[in-house]
Write a protein that holds these residues in place. Sequence first.
Motif, short mmCIF file in Angstrom:
data_model
loop_
_atom_site.label_atom_id
_atom_site.label_comp_id
_atom_site.label_asym_id
_atom_site.label_seq_id
_atom_site.Cartn_x
_atom_site.Cartn_y
_atom_site.Cartn_z
N THR B 107 -35.52 27.29 -13.63
CA THR B 107 -36.22 28.22 -12.78
C THR B 107 -37.72 28.10 -13.02
O THR B 107 -38.16 27.41 -13.95
N LEU B 109 -39.68 30.35 -14.17
CA LEU B 109 -39.99 30.90 -15.50
C LEU B 109 -39.64 29.89 -16.59
O LEU B 109 -40.41 29.68 -17.53
N GLU B 110 -38.48 29.28 -16.48
CA GLU B 110 -38.05 28.31 -17.49
C GLU B 110 -38.96 27.10 -17.52
O GLU B 110 -39.29 26.57 -18.58
N LEU B 113 -42.01 27.96 -19.43
CA LEU B 113 -41.78 28.14 -20.87
C LEU B 113 -41.43 26.84 -21.60
O LEU B 113 -41.39 26.82 -22.83
N LEU B 114 -41.24 25.78 -20.84
CA LEU B 114 -40.83 24.52 -21.49
C LEU B 114 -41.75 24.08 -22.64
O LEU B 114 -41.24 23.68 -23.69
N PRO B 115 -43.07 24.16 -22.49
CA PRO B 115 -43.92 23.71 -23.61
C PRO B 115 -43.71 24.51 -24.88
O PRO B 115 -43.91 24.01 -25.98
N LEU B 117 -40.88 25.50 -26.04
CA LEU B 117 -39.67 25.06 -26.73
C LEU B 117 -39.89 23.82 -27.56
O LEU B 117 -39.01 23.38 -28.29
N ARG B 119 -42.09 23.81 -29.92
CA ARG B 119 -42.34 24.29 -31.28
C ARG B 119 -41.21 25.17 -31.81
O ARG B 119 -41.04 25.29 -33.00
N SER B 120 -40.53 25.83 -30.96
CA SER B 120 -39.47 26.72 -31.46
C SER B 120 -38.23 26.58 -30.61
O SER B 120 -38.28 26.16 -29.45
N ARG B 121 -37.08 26.92 -31.23
CA ARG B 121 -35.81 26.71 -30.55
C ARG B 121 -35.61 27.65 -29.39
O ARG B 121 -34.95 27.32 -28.42
N ARG B 122 -36.11 28.85 -29.54
CA ARG B 122 -35.93 29.76 -28.42
C ARG B 122 -37.21 30.52 -28.18
O ARG B 122 -38.10 30.57 -29.02
N VAL B 123 -37.28 31.06 -27.01
CA VAL B 123 -38.50 31.74 -26.58
C VAL B 123 -38.39 33.23 -26.89
O VAL B 123 -37.37 33.85 -26.58
N MET B 128 -42.22 35.38 -23.27
CA MET B 128 -41.63 35.64 -21.96
C MET B 128 -42.59 36.51 -21.13
O MET B 128 -42.86 36.22 -19.95
N ARG B 163 -47.55 26.43 -16.16
CA ARG B 163 -46.96 25.67 -17.25
C ARG B 163 -48.03 25.01 -18.09
O ARG B 163 -47.94 24.95 -19.31
#
Lengths: 1099, 235
Positions: B107, B109-110, B113-115, B117, B119-123, B128, B163
Amino acid sequence: MISRWTISLKAICYYWRTHGAVFLGMALATAVLTGALLVGDSVRHSLARIADARIRGVDVAVQGGDRFLRAQLAESMPPGVTAAPVIVVEGAAVEPESRRRANHVQVLGVDRRFWSLGNAGEVAEGWMDSSDAAVNDHLAARLAVEAGDTIVLRVRKPSGLPSDAPFASDQDLSTAIRVRVGQVVDDESFGRFSLRVNQTPPENVYLPLVSLQRALEQEARANLLLFRGASTSEVQQIVRDRWTLADAEAELIPLPDLDQAMLRSRRVFIGEALEAAAIALPHAPFPVVGYFANSLRHQDQETPYSIVAAVPFDSGSPWTALSDAPMMDDDIVINDWLARDLSVAPGDFVDLAYYVMGPMRALVETQQTFQVAAVVPIEGLSADADLMPDIPGVSDSENCSDWDPGFPLDLERIRDEDEAYWDKYRGTPKAFIRYSRGRELWENRFGSVTGFRFPMPEQPLEVLARDLAANLDPFTMGFELIPVRERALAGSREGLNFGVLFVSFSFFLIASALLLAAMLFRFCIEQRAREIGLLRAIGHTTAGVNQVFRREGLLIAAAGVLAGAPCGVLYTRLMVRGLATIWRDVVIGAPIQFHAGWPSLLSGAAAGFAVAWGVLALSGRRLARLPPAGLLRGETGLDAGGSGRRHPFPLVLAAVCTLAAVGLAAGALRGDAAGRAAAFFGVGGMLLVAGSAICFSLLSPGLGMPGPSLSRWGLVARGVRRRRGRSVATIILLACGCFIVVAVVAHRLDASVGAEQPTAGTGGFAFVAETTQPILRDLNDSEALTTYGIETNRFTETRVVPFRVREGDDASCLNLNRAQTPRLLSVDSTRLDGRFTFAATLGSDAGEDPWSALRQELPDGVVPAIADQNSILWALRKKLGDTLAYQNEQGDVMHVKLVGGLANSILQGSIVVDEQRFLEHFPSHTGYHLFLIDAGTAQRESVAEELRFAFDDAGIEVTDAAQRLAAFNTIQNTYLAMFQVLGALGVLVGSIGLGVVVFRNVLDRRREFGIQRALGYSLRRVVGMVVAEHTSLLTAGLAVGIGAAMVALLPSLLSPGETTPFRLIAWTAAGVFLNGLVWTLFAVRAASRGDFLDALREE
Amino acid sequence: MNEAAHLLTLSGVSKSYDMPGHEGQISILHDINLDVSRGNRAAVMGPSGCGKSTLLNLIGTLDRPSQGHVFMEGRDLAGLNDEELASLRNNALGFIFQHHHLLPQCTALENVLLPLLVRSRRVGDDDMQKAEALLDRVGLGGRFHHRPGQLSGGECQRVAVVRALINDPILLLADEPTGSLDGDAAKSLADLLIELNEKDGLTLIVATHATALAERMHRIYTLRDGTLHDFALDD
């Protein structure tokens, strides 16, 4: 929640078409891998069930073979222990009306306790109330009998005196027993009982113990004890504690007139163990030997057929009274009757003639000269008729004219005075020599002594008997302690690992599925080149990008495994069905039932997951390393590009492989046939690699084509080179599949080819004959043939090589169990010189004559042995130099070392040792049961007919040697067929792979084809070029694969008389081509979706 | 020249490619020298195929120069390994491409938020909220859960802009950002970029052949025959 995993899941869902196909590939690979392991479970489980049916509640056995002990030993067991006495003999069974026959029938005399051990309560209940026999269902089927029918059994009659021993008769060795079949018992009712670790069901007849005891004249005796609830050491102690002289087939007889007690054996000659036990007693017994002399002669006077005794003349011996002077080795004391008959006096010389038993009952008359030391009256010690051994056919005769011993006797020589002597004195010795001299002349492998004389003890004789028995160990007297349950479990557990076998057979199918899945996954990644570029642009490292696709691969692999593992059950059921039908030859006698164990299911799934994920993880690695800028432009570096220079490595590889192949071929041509086939398979494999490398090189982008490059065929060639990796992968997949399917044909064995050659697997022999009863005489001797009623003129060109057989587990490919105690054959190895071909020999001692290795002396008394190489490798899972352990008659371990392996021979299943070495460990073994027969072409059929007629009662089976070999070859050929079928499935998957490649290529190039259409190419021409491109891959794959396979088949092609299945090969090639073509056309059609022009209109 | 004084410095940068079927290499860029100060906005113009994208790729570490050096905040990028370059792209740079390169399976939003991920496994919730605020700012509030297939070209490009901004870069690189947009969408996007530069101080380099966009930059450079020429409007 947004996480790396949810993003990966979304990608999987979005690209579900491609990932779906990857999932299917993973599922297929896992299903096949798991299924193959479950086949192993099924086979193991089935073998364990068969083993359980064989032994039921039996844990340990004490087996005597020809030796019998008191059945009473099985009574009054300690708490928790049950025992059953059994008589077991081998025989033949005939249905008298139809004359249907079964040889090698196991005839068992049993009582209720036996059936209780087998948990066959129903059978046990009614057992003692009837004299009827029970037969197992296998025998019932063979003879086509049912309850109420009558059968005739011919079984070997046990004799105290071994038939090979001096004085033994070779007549009336068997007896016929007519029985009514009371019931047919199946495996569940202990009908499969056998101590041998074989899967082939025995053919059993069960008689009431008492009936069989009576028929065999072994009242209250048994030769097998079965135990439940006791360990081997406990059984050993139980038997030792209850052991008496009667169990050792010996007895102590009082001789009050001589103030002596006599120890003698039913076996006439006292064996080593009994002799040692007697000597160990503090009573200082005197050993004596009684022997039958053919004649005693002085000048022209002769006394025929007399007993001569060898007794101690040492100080303290009662026989010193017979001679005033010390007795020397060449001295003889004669009684006055003999002195008168020969007109001799002390100082005269007397010639003593007697028979010595050579091999195969070859009687050799030997003569020794003695000087008369004294003449004694027939009284006291010199009137001792008990010094005569119990000679069958002589001892219990009323008159000399009734004598019918087992050795030649000319009754014409017996005079009236001899009859008179016999009437009055019976077997009283007419002469006495020194014991040491007699032992030297008459000792044989059965014993050196015919009796011991004890001074009459003060205590009752029972005490002496008890003391004697206490010194005896039954397990050094030919009784064998068998850990039945332990062996049965080991046999089934350690048998051929069908799981590993099916994994290796299915290897190509698994590899094809994985390769196909990997290709599809790779396609998907290539499709997402821009996505990879984006990920790199937003900060993912190369490793990070690879991790993204590894995560997707992990999820797909996991899904594939979860779906594939249960599907493996279906694969297993299919394979088990195959084993029950088209491949039933490999599991003869062992109905395989499906069984799935969790460990195999889980390990198959785990292995499938590991391999699947590994393959997927490696698939897209290269792309992530490309510069992000190019990836963002959609460049994958896969199109034919680069410097235009051809890398030399593929051609170098091709050259190296070709040279290696030539070298291997040259070496193979000097070797034997079996080695040649294997070597040429390797040659073909190398050429397969070389061909693939050449294809890789030919697809090099810089390679110019002859002629104008811009031609239709030039376009086709460019199209093939465009995605070199895909093209080469397709060629290799198809080539490997074709090679496997076709080249395996080279290893099919044909027993009929060259069977008459001495170096063939038949040894050049025409027949293999096996008998249930032992044959004692030499079938190469015309006198012996006459004795057996065989017309000698039919045997002029016949040579027979006899083998002694110690029965054991079948160590051939017919037995899926691991043989624990393989059947042991012994032979005069000089008779086999130049016969058979050796696949391998140990060391160089054998020189040009490998069979002489059997006669070599090895350290520590180890016995050298030769076996079929297939038996060594696959049945025993050993190699040359390894040893096997057997328990010999003396209770010691006989170590047998494998020093030679025969190449695919009729001796498969057995271990062969030299006869002399065999008899050192099994001295009481009697006769021969296996014969290799060399017959001239003209006499072949008549020889077989004569043998069948002459030895019908001995339960002879005469088999054509080539047919025997063919039966073994059938097993190997069936394994090859399994390999071929699964390889063909791999080829099918490979063809699907070709279709996928076509689909992908067409999809990638739709715009290009659209431009061609826009320029005026017809749809047919465009499609034709695409089909031509991919058909060329198909053709290249076939050419490389079948070309390499034909090289592998060269030995077969060039051998005269060998039939190469060209038709099969042609059909295979055609099938693969058509299959590939169908998938190509299907894929083109699916990918073209219209006429390509719409691709130009897509945004 | 002092590289540390500028946010970005290119010194003697050249780029050549091996082409199949040709001996030698094809030179795209030759001896490029460029300084960009923090907070500036610059345009690189030139005809199609002149090397604008190549130049931006070299600046954005999406490619490596055949010769010369690229300095960012005084640091020579040639000495950085793959991980360090990736980290630089994730933390300091933002990219906007002509074709938005949104992941079709994610989506709006996703995609934004890709960049994070990397550095970290989840957002986390904070990230958000930040992404939603940014999307809101570019007029895509309420379209968070729409996939690229459900957005117009201009909307997709705005998602791509967000993004590029999610990790608070110091330099935004836009390669023909309005190239595939119609007039209104192109103007709207151009306004957004200028706003980001003027209000947020984001340094901006745009490769474009659209004069209207180039004129709104502080400096204009032109690429001709592989070399960069300065056409400054104001410093």
